[in-house]
Design an enzyme around this catalytic site. Structure first.
Site, PDB file in Angstrom:
ATOM      1  N   THR A 325      57.288  41.868 100.403  1.00 40.16           N
ATOM      2  CA  THR A 325      56.863  43.187 100.823  1.00 40.16           C
ATOM      3  C   THR A 325      55.378  43.168 101.122  1.00 40.16           C
ATOM      4  O   THR A 325      54.657  42.325 100.596  1.00 40.16           O
ATOM      5  CB  THR A 325      57.139  44.182  99.664  1.00 40.16           C
ATOM      6  OG1 THR A 325      58.531  44.203  99.390  1.00 40.16           O
ATOM      7  CG2 THR A 325      56.683  45.588  99.980  1.00 40.16           C
ATOM      8  N   GLY A 406      56.312  42.951  95.104  1.00 43.43           N
ATOM      9  CA  GLY A 406      56.805  42.529  93.803  1.00 43.43           C
ATOM     10  C   GLY A 406      58.288  42.743  93.611  1.00 43.43           C
ATOM     11  O   GLY A 406      58.792  42.597  92.496  1.00 43.43           O
ATOM     12  N   GLY A 407      58.998  43.137  94.681  1.00 41.27           N
ATOM     13  CA  GLY A 407      60.442  43.294  94.565  1.00 41.27           C
ATOM     14  C   GLY A 407      60.824  44.288  93.490  1.00 41.27           C
ATOM     15  O   GLY A 407      60.249  45.366  93.349  1.00 41.27           O
TER      16      GLY A 407
END
Length: 582
Positions: A325, A406-407
């Protein structure tokens, strides 16, 4: 909207800072600058974001209103759920079946229409086209991703063409990255962004998706629209925080901010134990309860205040977790602030680059569950559970916009950084440089639940499990601890911010009245003082009492609180993190 006397933006790549600077010099506001940075990132960071990904943003307007902008694409109407269940109990991790409708371009257009200045988005897209045509330089982060995913890159003709140099070897740091096909698409979008969904770009993309084996059609693309939504909010220690509602996992962030405030007065190691426990609770609630609110009723209360696991093992997620991201944050002196996050989900998304357009396609569909009855179950036309978690905070003394890569760990990362960043006296770069920990399993490279800690992030010995989780200490800072971007506007008009030193970027400041003509230099994170009076942005008096009120959209009740026992020409200043090369 006018930017007032200045703005600051944080982004993870120098090309994004350059793009934001150009937008500011043209008179753009915070949203215009963020969109320019976001467009540039789709060119230089194809492993993390692209025109083929999704977008979620939060925007704070000068009158104090905060709205969420969702441009999250849906699954194909013709998706064959039965065949996918017959093949595996989980969604594929990558490949054509994981591609949902890309939402980024519609999100940009919606933000520009609602908050931007006329002509700013087309100019930003033309700039991005020029960057793609001339060939951006491969950053350290992209080079790492190419090396780590060499087999995946080699397996897809589109990715291989994009990421292989003239000598036949994978591109490395410092190599040029020309993308002529993507440049043509960006030029077309500058003329008409709608053409991505209903027009020549949509037709080319739909044909390419069909050749790749995706069930998405031109009709699926044409049906997509961005939407505006009411954020979820929580008031903690005098700060009001806004986060994105479902299908974003932002709905679990309020509980972690409350936990961080509850833990602040505890000695170590109890402080870390409490927050880590609530992070596990929040992760479990997200995996059970998060889904698309369209077409079903969600247990929002259970997300806003997750029930304690009480020592039980967290459930195995019903999907394949991952995440990659980019976050862009910007604020200007008028009080216009934005946290914009866009993503292809996993590194290089679906592992597919549509060759005719040069668009890397995300794999957000891999986040669907195949278990009937789950809120996040795959349905034709449904949107998947989403990791993107932008956040806005405001107290009587400070307005801030933050976001991170960071998912699934994004709420955990924010819970460790936001309380410090909300203190006007905190150096934001020092706060982001501090070591962090995250909990996870396959999303952080382990088969079972594990706590991954950067050196110095835990205040206790590392030779024993923590909350029943094995502890793994990294050799140093790790990308798995996230790349956080933050900008702040103080009540006295001071602007500051920082970009995570784990990324490749920095900050850019636009100070038209205070800096010398043509100045463009890198410094520390010392703020610039502007002449616009931002007092109207803030409450009449700073709040001081600890307040744990929580609220959500009018359609959902607030959750109960689970208590755990445990003039002159403008100037541009670009600031890389300390010790970080551009």
């Amino acid at each position: 909207m006018s930017p007032g006397d200045g703005l600051i933006l944080a982004a993870p790549h120098p090309a994004a800072l350059d793009a934001a600077g150009r937008s500011a010099r043209r008179g753009g506001n915070a949203v215009d600058a963020a969109l320019a940075a976001a467009a540039a990132l789709t060119v230089v960071y194809p492993h993390q974001c692209s025109l083929g990904g999704d977008l979620i943003a939060l925007v704070h307007t000068p009158d104090g209103t905060v709205r969420a902008v969702f441009s999250v694409g849906a699954a194909a109407l013709d998706v064959d759920v039965t065949a996918l269940r017959a093949a595996d109990r989980r969604m594929p991790a990558q490949g054509p079946q994981t591609v949902t409708v890309p939402g980024v371009v519609a999100g940009w257009a919606a933000l520009a229409e609602a908050y931007g200045t006329p002509g700013a988005l087309p100019a930003a897209l033309r700039d991005a086209a020029g960057l793609a045509r001339e060939g951006a330089v491969v950053s350290a982060g992209l080079a790492r991703a190419v090396g780590e995913r060499a087999a995946q890159v080699a397996a897809d003709p589109g990715l291989s063409a994009l990421l292989t140099g003239p000598d036949g070897r994978p591109v490395g740091e410092g190599d040029p990255l020309p993308q002529p096909r993507l440049a043509r698409v960006l030029d077309q979008l500058a003329e008409d962004p709608v053409s991505f969904y209903r027009g020549p770009v949509a037709q080319a993309l739909a044909a390419g998706l069909r050749r790749l084996g995706s069930p998405l059609t031109a009709a699926d693309l044409a049906a997509h629209e961005a939407e505006s939504a009411e954020p979820v909010t929580v008031e903690v220690a005098g700060v009001t925080w806004w986060a994105a509602p479902p299908p974003s996992q932002g709905a679990v962030l309020p509980s972690l901010l409350r936990a961080a405030a509850d833990a602040a007065g505890l000695p170590e190691p109890e402080r870390t134990l409490l927050l880590a426990a609530r992070c596990q609770d929040a992760s479990a609630a997200r995996d059970r309860l998060l889904g698309d609110p369209h077409g079903q009723s969600l247990d929002l209360a259970g997300l806003l205040d997750p029930a304690p696991l009480a020592g039980r093992v967290p459930p195995d997620p019903p999907f394949r977790p991952s995440g990659d991201t980019v976050a862009v944050t910007a604020v200007d002196s008028s009080g216009l602030a934005v946290s914009l996050i866009q993503s292809v989900y996993q590194t290089f998304g679906s592992g597919l680059c549509e060759p005719d357009t040069g668009i890397v396609l995300h794999n957000r569909g891999s986040a669907f569950s195949l278990e009937p009855g789950r809120p996040g179950v795959l349905r034709p036309g449904a949107r998947p559970p989403h990791t993107l978690c932008p956040v806005i905070g405001r107290s009587g003394a400070l307005l801030l916009a933050a976001g991170c890569q960071g998912g699934r760990a994004q709420p955990q990362i924010l819970a460790q950084t936001l309380p410090r960043l909300a203190d006007p006296g905190t150096d934001p770069e020092a706060a982001l440089r501090s070591p962090r920990w995250v909990t996870g399993a396959r999303d952080i490279g382990f088969e079972g639940p594990t706590l991954l800690a950067e050196p110095g992030s835990l205040p206790m010995p590392m030779d024993a499990p923590l909350l029943g989780l094995p502890v793994v200490v990294t050799a140093g800072p790790t990308d798995l601890a996230g790349h956080t971007q933050v900008v702040r506007l103080a009540r006295d008009g001071r602007l500051d911010g920082a970009s995570d030193p784990r990324a490749d970027g920095g900050t850019v400041r636009h100070t038209p009245r205070t800096a010398p003509v043509g100045a463009d230099h890198r410094t520390g994170t010392s703020p610039d003082v502007t002449h616009h009076d931002p007092a109207a942005v803030f409450p009449e008096a700073p709040a001081t009492a600890l307040d744990n009120r929580i609220s959500a959209s009018p359609d959902h009740p607030a959750a109960p609180h689970h208590n755990r026992t445990d003039t002159p020409a403008p100037a541009i200043t670009r600031t890389p993190p300390e010790g970080q090369r551009p």
